[in-house]
Design a protein around this motif. Structure first.
Motif, PDB file in Angstrom:
ATOM      1  N   VAL A   1      -3.093   0.781  -5.992  1.00 19.80           N
ATOM      2  CA  VAL A   1      -3.153  -0.613  -6.450  1.00 19.80           C
ATOM      3  C   VAL A   1      -2.078  -1.467  -5.796  1.00 19.80           C
ATOM      4  O   VAL A   1      -2.183  -2.704  -5.784  1.00 19.80           O
ATOM      5  CB  VAL A   1      -3.068  -0.709  -7.995  1.00 19.80           C
ATOM      6  N   CYS A   2      -1.029  -0.846  -5.250  1.00 20.20           N
ATOM      7  CA  CYS A   2       0.028  -1.614  -4.584  1.00 20.20           C
ATOM      8  C   CYS A   2      -0.239  -1.813  -3.103  1.00 20.20           C
ATOM      9  O   CYS A   2       0.517  -2.526  -2.433  1.00 20.20           O
ATOM     10  CB  CYS A   2       1.372  -0.907  -4.775  1.00 20.20           C
ATOM     11  N   ALA A   3      -1.287  -1.194  -2.575  1.00 17.88           N
ATOM     12  CA  ALA A   3      -1.593  -1.324  -1.149  1.00 17.88           C
ATOM     13  C   ALA A   3      -2.407  -2.592  -0.926  1.00 17.88           C
ATOM     14  O   ALA A   3      -3.613  -2.554  -0.699  1.00 17.88           O
ATOM     15  CB  ALA A   3      -2.337  -0.094  -0.651  1.00 17.88           C
ATOM     16  N   ALA A   4      -1.735  -3.729  -0.994  1.00 19.38           N
ATOM     17  CA  ALA A   4      -2.408  -5.015  -0.826  1.00 19.38           C
ATOM     18  C   ALA A   4      -2.640  -5.349   0.637  1.00 19.38           C
ATOM     19  O   ALA A   4      -3.223  -6.380   0.956  1.00 19.38           O
ATOM     20  CB  ALA A   4      -1.589  -6.123  -1.492  1.00 19.38           C
ATOM     21  N   THR A   5      -2.184  -4.478   1.535  1.00 15.41           N
ATOM     22  CA  THR A   5      -2.450  -4.607   2.962  1.00 15.41           C
ATOM     23  C   THR A   5      -2.797  -3.232   3.506  1.00 15.41           C
ATOM     24  O   THR A   5      -2.334  -2.209   2.981  1.00 15.41           O
ATOM     25  CB  THR A   5      -1.231  -5.170   3.721  1.00 15.41           C
ATOM     26  N   ALA A   6      -3.590  -3.200   4.569  1.00 19.99           N
ATOM     27  CA  ALA A   6      -3.893  -1.927   5.224  1.00 19.99           C
ATOM     28  C   ALA A   6      -2.805  -1.538   6.224  1.00 19.99           C
ATOM     29  O   ALA A   6      -2.844  -0.446   6.780  1.00 19.99           O
ATOM     30  CB  ALA A   6      -5.249  -2.014   5.931  1.00 19.99           C
ATOM     31  N   ASN A   7      -1.834  -2.429   6.440  1.00 17.74           N
ATOM     32  CA  ASN A   7      -0.711  -2.127   7.319  1.00 17.74           C
ATOM     33  C   ASN A   7       0.397  -1.497   6.470  1.00 17.74           C
ATOM     34  O   ASN A   7       1.329  -2.167   6.033  1.00 17.74           O
ATOM     35  CB  ASN A   7      -0.219  -3.404   8.004  1.00 17.74           C
ATOM     36  N   LEU A   8       0.292  -0.207   6.223  1.00 21.12           N
ATOM     37  CA  LEU A   8       1.236   0.454   5.324  1.00 21.12           C
ATOM     38  C   LEU A   8       2.662   0.487   5.859  1.00 21.12           C
ATOM     39  O   LEU A   8       3.606   0.396   5.066  1.00 21.12           O
ATOM     40  CB  LEU A   8       0.737   1.852   4.992  1.00 21.12           C
ATOM     41  N   PRO A   9       2.879   0.610   7.185  1.00 14.41           N
ATOM     42  CA  PRO A   9       4.268   0.506   7.659  1.00 14.41           C
ATOM     43  C   PRO A   9       4.904  -0.840   7.330  1.00 14.41           C
ATOM     44  O   PRO A   9       6.113  -0.933   7.106  1.00 14.41           O
ATOM     45  CB  PRO A   9       4.124   0.716   9.170  1.00 14.41           C
ATOM     46  N   ASP A  10       4.101  -1.892   7.300  1.00  6.90           N
ATOM     47  CA  ASP A  10       4.627  -3.217   6.979  1.00  6.90           C
ATOM     48  C   ASP A  10       4.898  -3.370   5.481  1.00  6.90           C
ATOM     49  O   ASP A  10       5.770  -4.132   5.067  1.00  6.90           O
ATOM     50  CB  ASP A  10       3.640  -4.286   7.448  1.00  6.90           C
ATOM     51  N   LEU A  11       4.148  -2.629   4.659  1.00  3.73           N
ATOM     52  CA  LEU A  11       4.278  -2.742   3.203  1.00  3.73           C
ATOM     53  C   LEU A  11       5.691  -2.435   2.729  1.00  3.73           C
ATOM     54  O   LEU A  11       6.172  -3.037   1.766  1.00  3.73           O
ATOM     55  CB  LEU A  11       3.278  -1.806   2.524  1.00  3.73           C
ATOM     56  N   VAL A  12       6.384  -1.510   3.412  1.00  2.00           N
ATOM     57  CA  VAL A  12       7.733  -1.138   2.975  1.00  2.00           C
ATOM     58  C   VAL A  12       8.717  -2.287   3.125  1.00  2.00           C
ATOM     59  O   VAL A  12       9.811  -2.249   2.561  1.00  2.00           O
ATOM     60  CB  VAL A  12       8.246   0.101   3.746  1.00  2.00           C
TER      61      VAL A  12
ATOM     62  N   GLU B   1     -15.413   5.026   5.910  1.00  2.00           N
ATOM     63  CA  GLU B   1     -16.507   4.205   6.433  1.00  2.00           C
ATOM     64  C   GLU B   1     -16.055   2.763   6.623  1.00  2.00           C
ATOM     65  O   GLU B   1     -16.347   2.129   7.647  1.00  2.00           O
ATOM     66  CB  GLU B   1     -17.700   4.275   5.474  1.00  2.00           C
ATOM     67  N   VAL B   2     -15.318   2.240   5.646  1.00  2.00           N
ATOM     68  CA  VAL B   2     -14.895   0.837   5.714  1.00  2.00           C
ATOM     69  C   VAL B   2     -13.778   0.640   6.739  1.00  2.00           C
ATOM     70  O   VAL B   2     -13.748  -0.365   7.453  1.00  2.00           O
ATOM     71  CB  VAL B   2     -14.466   0.337   4.317  1.00  2.00           C
ATOM     72  N   LEU B   3     -12.850   1.597   6.839  1.00  2.00           N
ATOM     73  CA  LEU B   3     -11.797   1.482   7.851  1.00  2.00           C
ATOM     74  C   LEU B   3     -12.379   1.443   9.258  1.00  2.00           C
ATOM     75  O   LEU B   3     -11.902   0.701  10.121  1.00  2.00           O
ATOM     76  CB  LEU B   3     -10.818   2.658   7.734  1.00  2.00           C
ATOM     77  N   ALA B   4     -13.406   2.255   9.484  1.00  2.00           N
ATOM     78  CA  ALA B   4     -14.038   2.259  10.796  1.00  2.00           C
ATOM     79  C   ALA B   4     -14.644   0.899  11.133  1.00  2.00           C
ATOM     80  O   ALA B   4     -14.670   0.487  12.292  1.00  2.00           O
ATOM     81  CB  ALA B   4     -15.112   3.350  10.856  1.00  2.00           C
ATOM     82  N   GLU B   5     -15.096   0.192  10.110  1.00  2.00           N
ATOM     83  CA  GLU B   5     -15.731  -1.106  10.313  1.00  2.00           C
ATOM     84  C   GLU B   5     -14.736  -2.261  10.302  1.00  2.00           C
ATOM     85  O   GLU B   5     -14.866  -3.209  11.081  1.00  2.00           O
ATOM     86  CB  GLU B   5     -16.775  -1.353   9.214  1.00  2.00           C
ATOM     87  N   GLN B   6     -13.739  -2.188   9.400  1.00  2.00           N
ATOM     88  CA  GLN B   6     -12.925  -3.374   9.111  1.00  2.00           C
ATOM     89  C   GLN B   6     -11.419  -3.117   9.114  1.00  2.00           C
ATOM     90  O   GLN B   6     -10.653  -4.015   8.775  1.00  2.00           O
ATOM     91  CB  GLN B   6     -13.309  -3.932   7.732  1.00  2.00           C
ATOM     92  N   GLY B   7     -10.996  -1.918   9.464  1.00  2.00           N
ATOM     93  CA  GLY B   7      -9.586  -1.574   9.331  1.00  2.00           C
ATOM     94  C   GLY B   7      -8.655  -2.480  10.109  1.00  2.00           C
ATOM     95  O   GLY B   7      -7.667  -2.987   9.565  1.00  2.00           O
ATOM     96  N   VAL B   8      -8.956  -2.710  11.373  1.00  2.00           N
ATOM     97  CA  VAL B   8      -8.063  -3.514  12.211  1.00  2.00           C
ATOM     98  C   VAL B   8      -8.003  -4.951  11.712  1.00  2.00           C
ATOM     99  O   VAL B   8      -6.924  -5.543  11.601  1.00  2.00           O
ATOM    100  CB  VAL B   8      -8.514  -3.456  13.686  1.00  2.00           C
ATOM    101  N   GLU B   9      -9.155  -5.538  11.389  1.00  2.00           N
ATOM    102  CA  GLU B   9      -9.149  -6.932  10.936  1.00  2.00           C
ATOM    103  C   GLU B   9      -8.457  -7.101   9.593  1.00  2.00           C
ATOM    104  O   GLU B   9      -8.044  -8.213   9.236  1.00  2.00           O
ATOM    105  CB  GLU B   9     -10.578  -7.475  10.852  1.00  2.00           C
ATOM    106  N   ASN B  10      -8.287  -6.001   8.860  1.00  2.00           N
ATOM    107  CA  ASN B  10      -7.594  -6.064   7.569  1.00  2.00           C
ATOM    108  C   ASN B  10      -6.155  -5.565   7.642  1.00  2.00           C
ATOM    109  O   ASN B  10      -5.552  -5.288   6.611  1.00  2.00           O
ATOM    110  CB  ASN B  10      -8.377  -5.281   6.521  1.00  2.00           C
ATOM    111  N   GLY B  11      -5.628  -5.446   8.874  1.00  2.00           N
ATOM    112  CA  GLY B  11      -4.194  -5.224   9.012  1.00  2.00           C
ATOM    113  C   GLY B  11      -3.755  -3.877   9.520  1.00  2.00           C
ATOM    114  O   GLY B  11      -2.571  -3.697   9.832  1.00  2.00           O
ATOM    115  N   MET B  12      -4.633  -2.886   9.604  1.00  2.00           N
ATOM    116  CA  MET B  12      -4.184  -1.576  10.063  1.00  2.00           C
ATOM    117  C   MET B  12      -4.005  -1.593  11.584  1.00  2.00           C
ATOM    118  O   MET B  12      -4.915  -1.999  12.309  1.00  2.00           O
ATOM    119  CB  MET B  12      -5.173  -0.477   9.666  1.00  2.00           C
ATOM    120  N   PRO B  13      -2.854  -1.160  12.085  1.00  2.00           N
ATOM    121  CA  PRO B  13      -2.657  -1.096  13.538  1.00  2.00           C
ATOM    122  C   PRO B  13      -3.756  -0.270  14.208  1.00  2.00           C
ATOM    123  O   PRO B  13      -4.158   0.775  13.688  1.00  2.00           O
ATOM    124  CB  PRO B  13      -1.286  -0.428  13.670  1.00  2.00           C
ATOM    125  N   LYS B  14      -4.230  -0.722  15.370  1.00  2.00           N
ATOM    126  CA  LYS B  14      -5.391  -0.101  16.003  1.00  2.00           C
ATOM    127  C   LYS B  14      -5.166   1.363  16.332  1.00  2.00           C
ATOM    128  O   LYS B  14      -6.069   2.190  16.183  1.00  2.00           O
ATOM    129  CB  LYS B  14      -5.768  -0.868  17.275  1.00  2.00           C
TER     130      LYS B  14
END
Length: 405
Positions: free
Chosen positions: A64-75, A271-284
């Motif tokens: 619930v605290c992962a409001a971004t897919a960029n977990l290194p940035d979350l810290v 499934e969703v990361l493969a489709e939308q991960g980068v656009e939602n903040g996860m480094p490529k």
């Protein structure tokens, strides 16, 4: 408050069938009589008119605290900002019909207490606190060029512990802070910058120490692992649930069955990361790792189900992708019936959570976590996937959060 729900077609989640219309009595947040009996003074009466009543859903793997897919940035986020973002995620989870979730890293006692006391709206949260990771493991969010010290008071999902003594101390500290269970990173993962999917993490004595510390507090350990090698090592050390498991095999199925352990696939996130991960903040470069596991999961989890492995509903979504939480039902419907899917999100979850008799079924003494639909999800699982259209009532601990009757 005493509430009487009349004319409910109660879904028996254990038997996978719908009962004849009946009344359900709720006294002080618990089901006092799941059929007929002595009726005390009633504060409110609700007539379902033959709609379908079932226990609230459970998700065994959320952040619930992962409001971004960029977990290194979350810290680097302010913990108070994280809590504010988490409040939206939690309320939306509840509005999808999930009344209990297991947070597998990130949430803490303060967030849970805020929900329990009504300051925030959300599901009941069972939390692990910070996930325990080795240096360079799935919970270590430092890039190869960063050397800052790990900090347990900052935002983020993990903490680092190396060696048996540090692992014991980390587990004891999370349990001291109210954790309901322990989460360890037993193998490599997608959303971490310096490890590989195929790597194993922690020595056997370190994972055994974690299992011993959890057992001493009458709880258990959940382990992140994709491969058979990683999952098997964890199970041999006494770990109770394997999270993900996309690359496990027959040897893992054997261990899961022999130890009466649990598998928590999180097929929707892959499934969703493969489709939308980068656009939602996860480094490529991290997101690219998901392709190693996404397709394999469809074959692996179907095979695990065919073997009779204890399989629990879980999603593991990040950032804006939380909106796809109910997609897990559609994906798993390729190999599970609606009754089996509902059981994985109710009865099986209750078993894993050590909450049998409290949640997951409508029986005397259980918590009044109830949801009502205008169509029968046992006939069509897509009913659960359209809460705006079909979900008419949400109740948690006897308190009503949605009434669209």
């Amino acid at each position: 408050m005493n509430i009487l729900i009349r004319n409910a077609r109660v879904i028996d989640t254990r038997a996978g069938k719908v009962n004849e219309p009946q009344d359900v009595l709720i006294v002080n947040g618990h089901i006092a009589d799941a059929d007929h009996g002595t009726t005390p003074d009633i504060d409110r009466e609700i007539d379902l008119g033959g709609k379908y009543l079932m226990p609230g859903l459970c998700d065994a793997h959320v952040h619930v605290c992962a409001a971004t897919a960029n977990l290194p940035d979350l810290v680097r986020w302010s913990p108070m900002y994280v809590a504010a973002r988490a409040s939206e995620i939690m309320s939306e989870i509840l509005m999808r019909g999930f009344t209990t979730v297991r947070d597998c890293a990130g949430a803490d006692f303060g967030l849970v207490r805020s929900v329990e006391e009504g300051y925030l709206v959300g599901p009941r949260i069972l939390f692990a606190g910070k996930a325990i990771s080795q240096t360079g493991g799935h919970g270590d969010m430092r890039s190869p060029g960063e050397n800052w010290d790990d900090c347990t008071c900052c935002a983020g999902l993990g903490r680092i512990a190396d060696g048996v003594a540090e692992v014991r101390k980390a587990c004891r500290d999370e349990l001291r802070k109210g954790a309901h269970f322990i989460k360890v990173m037993a193998a490599g993962g997608v959303s971490s910058p310096t490890d590989h999917i195929s790597s194993t993490q922690f020595a056997l004595d370190e994972m055994t120490a974690a299992a011993e510390e959890a057992a001493a507090q009458n709880t258990y350990v959940a382990a992140h692992a994709y491969t058979a090698r990683g999952a098997n090592r964890a199970l041999e050390c006494g770990i109770r649930s394997i999270e993900h498991g996309n690359l496990i095999d027959d040897s893992t199925f054997d261990l899961l069955l022999a130890k009466n352990a649990f598998l928590v696939p999180t097929m929707s996130t892959h499934e969703v990361l493969a489709e939308q991960g980068v656009e939602n903040g996860m480094p490529k470069d991290m997101c690219d790792k998901v392709f190693e596991v996404a397709e394999a999961g469809h074959r692996t989890h179907a095979a695990a189900h065919a073997r009779g492995v204890n399989m629990v509903f879980g999603t593991d979504l990040l950032g804006p992708m939380h909106q796809h939480q109910l997609r897990e039902f559609k994906i798993r419907s390729a190999f599970q019936t609606p009754a089996e899917l509902i059981r994985s999100a109710t009865i099986k979850a209750a078993e894993l959570f050590q909450m049998e008799g409290e949640i997951g079924e409508i029986i005397d003494g259980a918590r009044a976590d109830l949801i009502a639909y205008d169509r029968n999800p046992l006939e069509d699982i897509s009913v659960l996937q359209a809460p705006e259209q079909h979900l008419k009532l949400i109740m948690k601990d006897g308190r009503i959060y949605k009434d669209a009757l």
